[in-house]
Design a protein around this motif. Structure first.
Motif, PDB file in Angstrom:
ATOM      1  N   LEU A   1       0.711 -16.584  16.980  1.00  0.00           N
ATOM      2  CA  LEU A   1      -0.520 -15.789  17.030  1.00  0.00           C
ATOM      3  C   LEU A   1      -0.235 -14.300  16.834  1.00  0.00           C
ATOM      4  CD1 LEU A   1      -2.295 -17.562  20.021  1.00  0.00           C
ATOM      5  CD2 LEU A   1      -2.793 -17.842  17.592  1.00  0.00           C
ATOM      6  N   ALA A   2       0.843 -13.837  17.441  1.00  0.00           N
ATOM      7  CA  ALA A   2       1.141 -12.399  17.417  1.00  0.00           C
ATOM      8  C   ALA A   2       1.636 -11.932  16.055  1.00  0.00           C
ATOM      9  CB  ALA A   2       2.181 -12.068  18.488  1.00  0.00           C
ATOM     10  N   VAL A   3       2.377 -12.795  15.339  1.00  0.00           N
ATOM     11  CA  VAL A   3       2.989 -12.396  14.073  1.00  0.00           C
ATOM     12  C   VAL A   3       2.176 -12.865  12.868  1.00  0.00           C
ATOM     13  CG1 VAL A   3       5.023 -12.642  12.591  1.00  0.00           C
ATOM     14  CG2 VAL A   3       5.293 -12.344  15.068  1.00  0.00           C
ATOM     15  N   HIS A   4       1.812 -14.123  12.846  1.00  0.00           N
ATOM     16  CA  HIS A   4       1.311 -14.709  11.613  1.00  0.00           C
ATOM     17  C   HIS A   4      -0.193 -14.513  11.405  1.00  0.00           C
ATOM     18  CE1 HIS A   4       5.198 -16.320  10.548  1.00  0.00           C
ATOM     19  NE2 HIS A   4       5.340 -16.627  11.828  1.00  0.00           N
ATOM     20  N   VAL A   5      -0.962 -14.449  12.478  1.00  0.00           N
ATOM     21  CA  VAL A   5      -2.388 -14.157  12.296  1.00  0.00           C
ATOM     22  C   VAL A   5      -2.597 -12.763  11.709  1.00  0.00           C
ATOM     23  CG1 VAL A   5      -4.603 -13.829  13.472  1.00  0.00           C
ATOM     24  CG2 VAL A   5      -3.195 -15.842  13.984  1.00  0.00           C
ATOM     25  N   PRO A   6      -1.974 -11.707  12.252  1.00  0.00           N
ATOM     26  CA  PRO A   6      -2.108 -10.387  11.613  1.00  0.00           C
ATOM     27  C   PRO A   6      -1.569 -10.356  10.184  1.00  0.00           C
ATOM     28  CG  PRO A   6      -1.243 -10.162  13.839  1.00  0.00           C
ATOM     29  CD  PRO A   6      -1.222 -11.621  13.516  1.00  0.00           C
ATOM     30  N   ALA A   7      -0.478 -11.085   9.927  1.00  0.00           N
ATOM     31  CA  ALA A   7       0.075 -11.122   8.572  1.00  0.00           C
ATOM     32  C   ALA A   7      -0.932 -11.702   7.590  1.00  0.00           C
ATOM     33  CB  ALA A   7       1.366 -11.934   8.560  1.00  0.00           C
ATOM     34  N   ILE A   8      -1.578 -12.778   7.978  1.00  0.00           N
ATOM     35  CA  ILE A   8      -2.557 -13.409   7.091  1.00  0.00           C
ATOM     36  C   ILE A   8      -3.765 -12.498   6.887  1.00  0.00           C
ATOM     37  CG2 ILE A   8      -4.133 -15.367   6.833  1.00  0.00           C
ATOM     38  CD1 ILE A   8      -2.004 -17.010   8.423  1.00  0.00           C
ATOM     39  N   ARG A   9      -4.191 -11.824   7.929  1.00  0.00           N
ATOM     40  CA  ARG A   9      -5.306 -10.886   7.777  1.00  0.00           C
ATOM     41  C   ARG A   9      -4.969  -9.793   6.754  1.00  0.00           C
ATOM     42  NH1 ARG A   9      -9.819 -11.006  11.497  1.00  0.00           N
ATOM     43  NH2 ARG A   9     -10.286  -9.041  10.454  1.00  0.00           N
ATOM     44  N   GLU A  10      -3.748  -9.294   6.787  1.00  0.00           N
ATOM     45  CA  GLU A  10      -3.341  -8.297   5.798  1.00  0.00           C
ATOM     46  C   GLU A  10      -3.269  -8.908   4.398  1.00  0.00           C
ATOM     47  OE1 GLU A  10      -2.794  -4.915   6.070  1.00  0.00           O
ATOM     48  OE2 GLU A  10      -3.804  -5.294   7.989  1.00  0.00           O
ATOM     49  N   CYS A  11      -2.799 -10.119   4.325  1.00  0.00           N
ATOM     50  CA  CYS A  11      -2.729 -10.830   3.048  1.00  0.00           C
ATOM     51  C   CYS A  11      -4.114 -10.958   2.419  1.00  0.00           C
ATOM     52  CB  CYS A  11      -2.111 -12.208   3.280  1.00  0.00           C
ATOM     53  SG  CYS A  11      -2.286 -13.381   1.938  1.00  0.00           S
ATOM     54  N   LEU A  12      -5.114 -11.215   3.231  1.00  0.00           N
ATOM     55  CA  LEU A  12      -6.475 -11.370   2.712  1.00  0.00           C
ATOM     56  C   LEU A  12      -7.023 -10.057   2.149  1.00  0.00           C
ATOM     57  CD1 LEU A  12      -7.987 -13.730   5.423  1.00  0.00           C
ATOM     58  CD2 LEU A  12      -7.308 -14.322   3.088  1.00  0.00           C
ATOM     59  N   LYS A  13      -6.544  -8.941   2.648  1.00  0.00           N
ATOM     60  CA  LYS A  13      -6.936  -7.653   2.074  1.00  0.00           C
ATOM     61  C   LYS A  13      -6.428  -7.542   0.640  1.00  0.00           C
ATOM     62  CE  LYS A  13      -6.933  -5.118   6.472  1.00  0.00           C
ATOM     63  NZ  LYS A  13      -6.285  -4.011   7.226  1.00  0.00           N
ATOM     64  N   VAL A  14      -5.255  -8.111   0.391  1.00  0.00           N
ATOM     65  CA  VAL A  14      -4.701  -8.111  -0.967  1.00  0.00           C
ATOM     66  C   VAL A  14      -5.605  -8.915  -1.896  1.00  0.00           C
ATOM     67  CG1 VAL A  14      -2.745  -8.826  -2.392  1.00  0.00           C
ATOM     68  CG2 VAL A  14      -2.344  -7.800  -0.142  1.00  0.00           C
ATOM     69  N   THR A  15      -6.024 -10.090  -1.439  1.00  0.00           N
ATOM     70  CA  THR A  15      -6.932 -10.916  -2.240  1.00  0.00           C
ATOM     71  C   THR A  15      -8.249 -10.192  -2.468  1.00  0.00           C
ATOM     72  OG1 THR A  15      -5.946 -12.924  -1.300  1.00  0.00           O
ATOM     73  CG2 THR A  15      -8.070 -13.164  -2.394  1.00  0.00           C
ATOM     74  N   GLU A  16      -8.772  -9.583  -1.442  1.00  0.00           N
ATOM     75  CA  GLU A  16     -10.029  -8.837  -1.549  1.00  0.00           C
ATOM     76  C   GLU A  16      -9.925  -7.726  -2.595  1.00  0.00           C
ATOM     77  OE1 GLU A  16     -13.004  -6.624   1.621  1.00  0.00           O
ATOM     78  OE2 GLU A  16     -10.840  -6.454   1.884  1.00  0.00           O
ATOM     79  N   HIS A  17      -8.847  -6.977  -2.558  1.00  0.00           N
ATOM     80  CA  HIS A  17      -8.664  -5.860  -3.473  1.00  0.00           C
ATOM     81  C   HIS A  17      -8.317  -6.310  -4.884  1.00  0.00           C
ATOM     82  CE1 HIS A  17      -7.661  -3.251   0.282  1.00  0.00           C
ATOM     83  NE2 HIS A  17      -8.967  -3.391   0.089  1.00  0.00           N
ATOM     84  N   SER A  18      -7.873  -7.548  -5.017  1.00  0.00           N
ATOM     85  CA  SER A  18      -7.527  -8.055  -6.345  1.00  0.00           C
ATOM     86  C   SER A  18      -8.724  -8.086  -7.284  1.00  0.00           C
ATOM     87  CB  SER A  18      -6.933  -9.461  -6.240  1.00  0.00           C
ATOM     88  OG  SER A  18      -5.688  -9.431  -5.560  1.00  0.00           O
ATOM     89  N   LEU A  19      -9.931  -8.218  -6.723  1.00  0.00           N
ATOM     90  CA  LEU A  19     -11.126  -8.228  -7.549  1.00  0.00           C
ATOM     91  C   LEU A  19     -11.251  -6.926  -8.319  1.00  0.00           C
ATOM     92  CD1 LEU A  19     -13.741  -9.784  -8.279  1.00  0.00           C
ATOM     93  CD2 LEU A  19     -14.867  -8.524  -6.427  1.00  0.00           C
ATOM     94  N   ASN A  20     -10.927  -5.830  -7.663  1.00  0.00           N
ATOM     95  CA  ASN A  20     -11.038  -4.520  -8.297  1.00  0.00           C
ATOM     96  C   ASN A  20      -9.962  -4.308  -9.370  1.00  0.00           C
ATOM     97  OD1 ASN A  20     -13.162  -3.833  -6.563  1.00  0.00           O
ATOM     98  ND2 ASN A  20     -11.736  -3.166  -4.979  1.00  0.00           N
ATOM     99  N   LYS A  21      -8.881  -5.074  -9.268  1.00  0.00           N
ATOM    100  CA  LYS A  21      -7.798  -4.942 -10.253  1.00  0.00           C
ATOM    101  C   LYS A  21      -7.991  -5.897 -11.443  1.00  0.00           C
ATOM    102  CE  LYS A  21      -4.397  -5.630  -7.377  1.00  0.00           C
ATOM    103  NZ  LYS A  21      -3.002  -5.708  -6.852  1.00  0.00           N
ATOM    104  N   GLY A  22      -9.094  -6.621 -11.430  1.00  0.00           N
ATOM    105  CA  GLY A  22      -9.376  -7.513 -12.543  1.00  0.00           C
ATOM    106  C   GLY A  22      -8.594  -8.804 -12.520  1.00  0.00           C
ATOM    107  N   LYS A  23      -8.058  -9.175 -11.346  1.00  0.00           N
ATOM    108  CA  LYS A  23      -7.276 -10.410 -11.261  1.00  0.00           C
ATOM    109  C   LYS A  23      -8.155 -11.627 -11.457  1.00  0.00           C
ATOM    110  CE  LYS A  23      -4.290 -12.917  -8.008  1.00  0.00           C
ATOM    111  NZ  LYS A  23      -3.602 -12.848  -6.709  1.00  0.00           N
TER     112      LYS A  23
END
Length: 226
Positions: free
Chosen positions: A203-225
């Motif tokens: 919970l302490a390590v992997h939940v925050p990691a995944i939340r940050e990962c989802l920001k990458v996916t979210e921002h990928s829309l703006n990069k035309g991915k």
């Protein structure tokens, strides 16, 4: 948040899916799954931790579906396979599906997509067409990439120190990575959390990691991915 019965398990239990974000918006579509293997409690814990986290704060511009216990019968029985004794990650209708039963733990079923859980998953993938799938497992720490999700993997690697690999190291006929990631272009990341890791550390390590990962996916829309 919208809760639905994704499907019924082999013994008739409701497998729930949780939907977050604007379901009608033209935002990246994400599917997160835990409990494909019922004895991999670390992945289930991470998925349930994400659910709790999303209920407190979901501000992403994503159309996200979360299925914390995909193999509910297996989770309850603390076994890898479903109630039919089938490994759901060897049962999908891939081009390389094989009826060979190497061990009972990897039983592929009587035919491709023989199991109700996978029948529902295949139908959902055909309808939802996710841009990114994150499948939460546990084994030797690795981020197994199938498709165009290297940016997400790099983010997770930065947070966890896990290695990134495009080959898990052994054949996986009938797997989600092959079916969705390689054969259909739904970028799939199989996230193997360290087996036996204390659940509070999951919970302490992997939940925050995944939340940050989802920001990458979210921002990928703006990069035309997408």
């Amino acid at each position: 948040m919208n809760v639905k019965t994704f499907c019924k398990s082999k013994i008739g239990l409701p497998i729930l899916s949780y939907h977050f974000g604007d379901l009608n918006a033209s935002t990246p579509k994400v599917l997160i799954m835990g409990g494909v293997h019922g004895d991999e409690i670390e992945g289930v814990t991470a998925a349930l931790g994400l659910l709790d986290s999303f209920l407190q704060d979901f501000s992403y511009k994503l159309n996200l579906t979360l299925i914390p216990t995909f193999n509910l019968d297996g989770v309850l029985a603390k076994q890898r396979t479903n109630a039919n004794g089938v490994d759901l990650n060897r049962n999908l209708p891939t081009k390389d599906w094989s009826p060979e039963i190497k061990t009972e733990r990897y039983h592929p079923g009587t035919h491709p997509c023989s199991e109700p859980e996978n029948q529902a998953l295949v139908a959902y993938l055909d309808s939802f067409k996710p841009h990114f799938i994150l499948s939460l497992h546990s084994w030797f720490p690795v981020l197994n990439v199938n498709g165009n999700c290297h940016d997400e993997a790099q983010c997770l690697a930065k947070w966890t120190g896990y290695k990134i690999d495009t080959d898990i190291g052994y054949p996986t006929p009938g797997s989600l990575g092959t079916y969705a990631g390689l054969e259909r272009g739904y970028s799939t990341l199989t996230y193997e959390i360290e087996r036996g890791l204390a659940l509070d550390q999951v919970l302490a390590v992997h939940v925050p990691a995944i939340r940050e990962c989802l920001k990458v996916t979210e921002h990928s829309l703006n990069k035309g991915k997408f």
